[in-house]
Write a protein that holds these residues in place. Structure first.
Motif, short mmCIF file in Angstrom:
data_model
loop_
_atom_site.label_atom_id
_atom_site.label_comp_id
_atom_site.label_asym_id
_atom_site.label_seq_id
_atom_site.Cartn_x
_atom_site.Cartn_y
_atom_site.Cartn_z
N UNK A 232 0.83 -1.20 0.00
CA UNK A 232 0.00 0.00 0.00
C UNK A 232 0.87 1.26 0.00
N UNK A 233 0.78 2.01 -1.07
CA UNK A 233 1.51 3.26 -1.21
C UNK A 233 0.57 4.44 -1.00
N UNK A 234 1.07 5.47 -0.37
CA UNK A 234 0.30 6.69 -0.16
C UNK A 234 0.94 7.83 -0.95
N UNK A 235 0.24 8.29 -1.98
CA UNK A 235 0.78 9.38 -2.79
C UNK A 235 0.84 10.66 -1.96
N UNK A 236 2.00 11.31 -2.01
CA UNK A 236 2.19 12.51 -1.20
C UNK A 236 2.15 13.78 -2.04
N UNK A 237 2.98 13.87 -3.09
CA UNK A 237 3.04 15.11 -3.86
C UNK A 237 3.68 14.86 -5.21
N UNK A 246 5.98 9.14 -2.78
CA UNK A 246 5.03 8.24 -2.11
C UNK A 246 5.53 7.93 -0.72
N UNK A 247 4.60 7.76 0.20
CA UNK A 247 4.92 7.28 1.54
C UNK A 247 4.67 5.78 1.60
N UNK A 248 5.53 5.07 2.33
CA UNK A 248 5.37 3.63 2.48
C UNK A 248 5.82 3.22 3.87
N UNK A 249 5.03 2.36 4.51
CA UNK A 249 5.36 1.89 5.86
C UNK A 249 5.85 0.45 5.77
N UNK A 250 7.13 0.24 6.01
CA UNK A 250 7.73 -1.09 5.96
C UNK A 250 7.41 -1.85 7.24
N UNK A 251 6.76 -3.00 7.09
CA UNK A 251 6.37 -3.79 8.25
C UNK A 251 6.86 -5.23 8.16
N UNK A 252 6.28 -6.09 8.99
CA UNK A 252 6.70 -7.49 9.05
C UNK A 252 6.56 -8.20 7.71
N UNK A 253 5.52 -7.86 6.95
CA UNK A 253 5.26 -8.56 5.69
C UNK A 253 6.28 -8.25 4.61
N UNK A 254 7.13 -7.26 4.83
CA UNK A 254 8.05 -6.83 3.79
C UNK A 254 9.49 -7.26 4.05
N UNK A 316 9.10 4.84 5.13
CA UNK A 316 10.01 5.06 4.02
C UNK A 316 9.32 5.95 2.99
N UNK A 317 10.09 6.45 2.03
CA UNK A 317 9.50 7.21 0.93
C UNK A 317 10.07 6.68 -0.39
N UNK A 335 13.59 5.87 -6.52
CA UNK A 335 14.49 5.74 -5.38
C UNK A 335 13.69 5.44 -4.12
N UNK A 336 14.10 4.38 -3.41
CA UNK A 336 13.50 4.03 -2.12
C UNK A 336 14.43 4.53 -1.03
N UNK A 337 13.92 5.39 -0.15
CA UNK A 337 14.76 6.06 0.84
C UNK A 337 14.14 6.01 2.23
N UNK A 338 14.98 6.32 3.22
CA UNK A 338 14.47 6.49 4.57
C UNK A 338 13.56 7.72 4.60
N UNK A 339 12.85 7.88 5.69
CA UNK A 339 11.75 8.85 5.75
C UNK A 339 12.15 10.24 5.30
N UNK A 340 13.33 10.70 5.72
CA UNK A 340 13.74 12.08 5.40
C UNK A 340 14.71 12.12 4.23
#
Length: 360
Positions: A232-237, A246-254, A316-317, A335-340
């Protein structure tokens, strides 16, 4: 021990390890239906140094436009099968760490649910610290429809890795000298431990330990109905240059079995985020992206993923930037990056061909 026998023994042990109390009960590979009773694939042979894996595409894993199985998902399965081929052909059964993966879709039509794919993984070269593998994907008729390459960093069994060797092999982006030294020592420690436990001399004892710590009644957590539910991706801007965040929350399933973000998951994420931009290309001039846009997109023909550093659970973003858009195709960098945005986990280049996928 011969490569085929070595791999069969390891696969048998890993099948039982799903019940081991000290291992994770679910990884991203489970969501791809590569493991457990509901798996959609199986290893059929390992002859002439070629590992063959047969996989039937399920609707549950079709995340592409028009409910198709995208090229980045093929990369995810190549990641799994080439790793097993590397383990089976390496005397020390080293799994290694992915440095880069490349794939190309040969046929003009995308992969759809119900198709049976044959992944033929082989070793090009094994070195002391690097492994080069390739994978050819065939349909049921034996026609080649895709191919890929996989470069892995193999933990050294002979000597400590120095700073320059570790950096050049993994392209690690470290924020400090202390972090680099720590990563280097960790790679050496993990490599030596694996080499010891999975050497021909120690492997029978390792297998016995796994069986001893396994419980046949250990319940398995349920899988999500569809792979898309996990991604599940959340479009930001959308920026003025067309870069979409996009915002993405990395959890157990990933994660993989070691608690690190699975390289296969990263590849599929790059494809999902880029495809959302391709589908919603007219939104480049707006400040948002519509993720539920009509399911019509160009075919992903080429994809290349470079892995730069390990990912953990947390926010992550993803940033997708268009490189070229014309009648011949569209290319993007993701590019997959840490939050900031301080550390890049992986970077992908994706090329979409001119053929459109008809919406269902």
């Amino acid at each position: 021990m011969a490569a085929g026998a070595r791999l069969r023994a390891l696969l048998d042990m890993m099948a039982g390890a799903e019940q081991a109390r000290f291992l994770r009960r679910r990884s991203f590979a489970d969501q791809l239906l590569l493991k457990r009773a509901q798996q959609a694939g199986r290893y059929t042979s390992f002859a002439d140094n070629v590992l063959r894996f047969e996989y039937k595409v399920s609707e549950a894993v079709c995340t592409g436009a028009g409910d198709t199985f995208p090229l980045t998902s093929l990369i995810a399965i190549m990641d799994e099968t080439t790793t097993w081929a590397s383990i089976g052909l390496d005397p020390n059964r080293r799994p290694g760490v992915s440095i880069s993966m490349d794939a190309h879709l040969i046929r003009p039509q995308p992969v759809r649910a119900g198709e049976v794919l044959i992944f033929c993984s082989s070793l090009v070269k094994h070195g002391r610290t690097l492994g080069f593998l390739e994978c050819s994907v065939e349909d049921e008729s034996g026609a080649r429809m895709a191919w890929g390459k996989h470069v892995k960093f193999l933990e050294s069994e002979f000597a400590d890795l120095d700073r320059d060797c570790f950096c050049s092999c993994t392209h690690a982006l470290c924020s400090s000298e202390a972090l680099l030294t720590s990563s280097c020592r960790l790679a050496c420690a993990v490599g030596r431990t694996w080499n010891l436990l999975f050497s021909d001399q120690m492997f029978p004892l390792t297998s016995a330990m796994v069986r001893f710590t396994s419980g046949p009644s250990r319940p398995q957590p349920p899988l999500h109905p569809r792979l898309g539910d996990v991604l599940r991706l959340e479009a930001q801007s959308v920026a003025a240059d067309g870069t979409t965040t996009f915002n993405f929350d990395c959890g157990e399933d990933h994660l993989n079995e070691l608690g690190v973000m699975h390289g296969a998951c990263q590849a599929v994420l790059h494809g999902s985020a880029t495809e959302a931009v391709v589908i919603d290309a007219p939104a480049a001039g707006r400040d948002h992206v519509t993720l539920d846009a009509p399911r019509e997109a160009r075919v992903l023909k080429d994809a290349s993923v470079t892995y730069l550093s390990a990912g953990r659970k947390g926010p992550l973003i993803l940033r997708v930037t268009p490189l070229r858009r014309d009648g011949a195709g569209e290319s993007y960098v993701s590019k997959l990056m840490t939050k900031h945005g301080l550390r890049v986990l992986s970077e992908a280049t994706l090329l979409y061909g001119p053929q459109y996928i008809p919406a269902r």
